[in-house]
Scaffold this motif. Structure first.
Motif, PDB file in Angstrom:
ATOM      1  N   ALA A   4       0.967  -1.155  -0.004  1.00 19.50           N
ATOM      2  CA  ALA A   4       0.060   0.031  -0.095  1.00 19.50           C
ATOM      3  C   ALA A   4       0.702   1.232   0.070  1.00 19.50           C
ATOM      4  N   ASP A   5       1.948   1.325   0.712  1.00 16.73           N
ATOM      5  CA  ASP A   5       2.877   2.231   0.795  1.00 16.73           C
ATOM      6  C   ASP A   5       3.466   2.736  -0.570  1.00 16.73           C
ATOM      7  N   GLN A   6       3.558   1.625  -1.243  1.00 14.91           N
ATOM      8  CA  GLN A   6       3.963   1.939  -2.978  1.00 14.91           C
ATOM      9  C   GLN A   6       2.959   2.141  -3.732  1.00 14.91           C
ATOM     10  N   GLY A   7       1.700   2.302  -3.290  1.00 13.75           N
ATOM     11  CA  GLY A   7       0.466   2.549  -4.215  1.00 13.75           C
ATOM     12  C   GLY A   7      -0.134   1.444  -4.750  1.00 13.75           C
ATOM     13  N   LEU A   8       0.212   0.211  -4.207  1.00 12.21           N
ATOM     14  CA  LEU A   8      -0.096  -0.931  -4.963  1.00 12.21           C
ATOM     15  C   LEU A   8      -1.270  -1.734  -3.962  1.00 12.21           C
ATOM     16  N   SER A   9      -2.383  -2.209  -4.935  1.00 13.79           N
ATOM     17  CA  SER A   9      -3.241  -3.079  -4.085  1.00 13.79           C
ATOM     18  C   SER A   9      -3.015  -4.426  -4.709  1.00 13.79           C
ATOM     19  N   VAL A  10      -2.520  -5.368  -3.824  1.00 11.28           N
ATOM     20  CA  VAL A  10      -1.958  -6.577  -4.267  1.00 11.28           C
ATOM     21  C   VAL A  10      -2.920  -7.717  -3.856  1.00 11.28           C
ATOM     22  N   GLU A  11      -3.194  -8.738  -4.748  1.00  7.83           N
ATOM     23  CA  GLU A  11      -4.067  -9.886  -4.697  1.00  7.83           C
ATOM     24  C   GLU A  11      -2.952 -10.739  -4.576  1.00  7.83           C
ATOM     25  N   LEU A  12      -2.567 -11.624  -3.682  1.00 11.18           N
ATOM     26  CA  LEU A  12      -1.921 -12.873  -3.629  1.00 11.18           C
ATOM     27  C   LEU A  12      -2.767 -14.127  -4.017  1.00 11.18           C
ATOM     28  N   ILE A  13      -2.086 -14.878  -5.002  1.00  9.71           N
ATOM     29  CA  ILE A  13      -2.707 -16.186  -5.410  1.00  9.71           C
ATOM     30  C   ILE A  13      -1.962 -17.383  -5.048  1.00  9.71           C
ATOM     31  N   TYR A  14      -2.446 -18.061  -3.833  1.00  6.92           N
ATOM     32  CA  TYR A  14      -1.490 -19.085  -3.515  1.00  6.92           C
ATOM     33  C   TYR A  14      -2.029 -20.309  -4.403  1.00  6.92           C
ATOM     34  N   THR A  15      -0.727 -20.857  -4.911  1.00  5.59           N
ATOM     35  CA  THR A  15      -0.929 -22.154  -5.988  1.00  5.59           C
ATOM     36  C   THR A  15      -0.064 -23.273  -5.407  1.00  5.59           C
ATOM     37  N   ARG A  16      -0.360 -24.600  -6.021  1.00  4.08           N
ATOM     38  CA  ARG A  16       0.165 -25.820  -5.981  1.00  4.08           C
ATOM     39  C   ARG A  16       1.677 -25.749  -6.558  1.00  4.08           C
ATOM     40  N   GLY A  17       2.613 -24.846  -6.156  1.00  8.40           N
ATOM     41  CA  GLY A  17       3.793 -24.948  -6.598  1.00  8.40           C
ATOM     42  C   GLY A  17       4.211 -24.050  -7.530  1.00  8.40           C
ATOM     43  N   GLY A  18       5.437 -23.994  -7.964  1.00  6.64           N
ATOM     44  CA  GLY A  18       5.782 -22.774  -8.940  1.00  6.64           C
ATOM     45  C   GLY A  18       5.404 -23.238 -10.435  1.00  6.64           C
TER      46      GLY A  18
END
Length: 333
Positions: free
Chosen positions: A55-69
């Motif tokens: 947020a301090d960088q002006g970003l709204s980030v949605e993290l997507i947790y996945t089953r591996g890289g």
């Protein structure tokens, strides 16, 4: 085991919406970032959200947790997310197969593996040379842990053809505990649990000094990739994202293990030992995480060499084209 993705299965595949905070740059930009869900891998990303650094960088980030890289990179290539954070091993394999991706920031400088010895074999396996004629567990032939092990043995002058490799999937703990294999490549908390039961460790790659001693330096691991054809248009956004992650890395280096674990979502600790996780974070945070998100091509070259030694990458692969160092040129840290 292309990157991480060990345990916390209730949380894998879930989607956690992250954002909120100040409007340091006016209206926050909304982006989606996918990554594999091994706890030690994700700490910088979760800290950046929970401590308001995105947020301090002006970003709204949605993290997507996945089953591996691999799954995270598939989501990136397919356009489902804007960025993917995975191990360099996974990104190199995707790049080899033609994925139009570029890596621009780093969040981890060590592989999350240790070469552990089963309790029943501890008296007879005290060095890498003692592995000759023994059975060593790995997740699968050609996976990141196998490639790293082959690289270690080659640098130590140990003939890998004299070792029997057993492919056991990502969870080697039980096979080591009961002595079905003599040694194996494990992650945390399996390593701590084995040591509690009388096991040993030959090389702990989560320790920076040990990795330098055995491999000659750090071994690039977690980092963020973008679709290559969007890099120029996203340059400012990428720098903000890297800036938030660097602030998170600084927090991880200075905060206590207790405070770091307290920042994690409860789903990541459910069913686990909080005190043990605090001790693990406290032990490894200075080694695993760099203070800067800038790319380290020397560390990356070790990963490339390991994968080439394992037959996973061709010798003529232009692997440096995967990297986009210009994003953070001149950045502090």
């Amino acid at each position: 085991m292309d990157c991480c993705g060990l345990d916390r299965r209730r949380f894998l595949g879930g989607v956690v919406g992250l954002a909120a905070g100040g409007l340091a740059f006016g209206k926050k930009r909304r982006i989606r970032l996918a990554f594999c869900s091994q706890t030690l891998c994700i700490l910088p990303y979760v800290m950046a959200e929970k401590r308001g650094m995105f947020a301090d960088q002006g970003l709204s980030v949605e993290l997507i947790y996945t089953r591996g890289g691999g799954a995270a990179l598939q989501a990136l290539v397919g356009g489902a997310v804007d960025y993917a954070a995975t191990s360099l091993d996974a990104q190199l394999q995707a790049f080899k197969n033609g994925a139009p991706i570029q890596r621009f920031a780093a969040s981890g400088r060590l592989p999350l593996f240790a070469l552990a010895v089963a309790p029943k074999a501890r008296d007879r396996i005290r060095s890498l040379a003692d592995l000759a004629g023994q059975t060593v567990g790995i997740s699968a032939l050609g996976n990141a842990d196998h490639a790293l092990l082959l690289y270690l043995l080659a640098r130590a002058g140990v003939d890998a053809t004299r070792i029997r490799f057993a492919t056991l999937g990502p969870n080697l703990f039980e096979a080591l505990r009961v002595g079905h294999v003599d040694a194996g490549m494990v992650q945390e908390p399996a390593l701590s649990l084995l040591l509690e039961r009388g096991g040993g460790v030959l090389v702990n790659f989560m320790d920076l000094e040990e990795t330098r001693r055995y491999l000659g330096g750090s071994y690039a691991f977690m980092g963020v990739a973008v679709r290559g054809d969007e890099a120029d248009d996203r340059l400012d956004e990428m720098r903000r994202l890297a800036g938030a992650l660097q602030a998170a890395l600084e927090f991880i280096h200075t905060a206590s293990g207790k405070l770091i674990v307290a920042t994690l979502p409860s789903e990541l600790i459910a069913g686990g030992d909080r005190k043990q996780l605090e001790a693990i974070v406290e032990r490894y945070r200075q080694s695993i995480y760099p203070r800067s998100t800038r790319l380290d091509l020397e560390a990356a070259a070790r990963v490339v060499e390991a994968q080439q030694l394992a037959g996973l990458l061709p010798e003529n692969l232009p692997w440096r084209e995967l990297f986009l160092p210009k994003v953070l040129e001149g950045a502090a840290g």
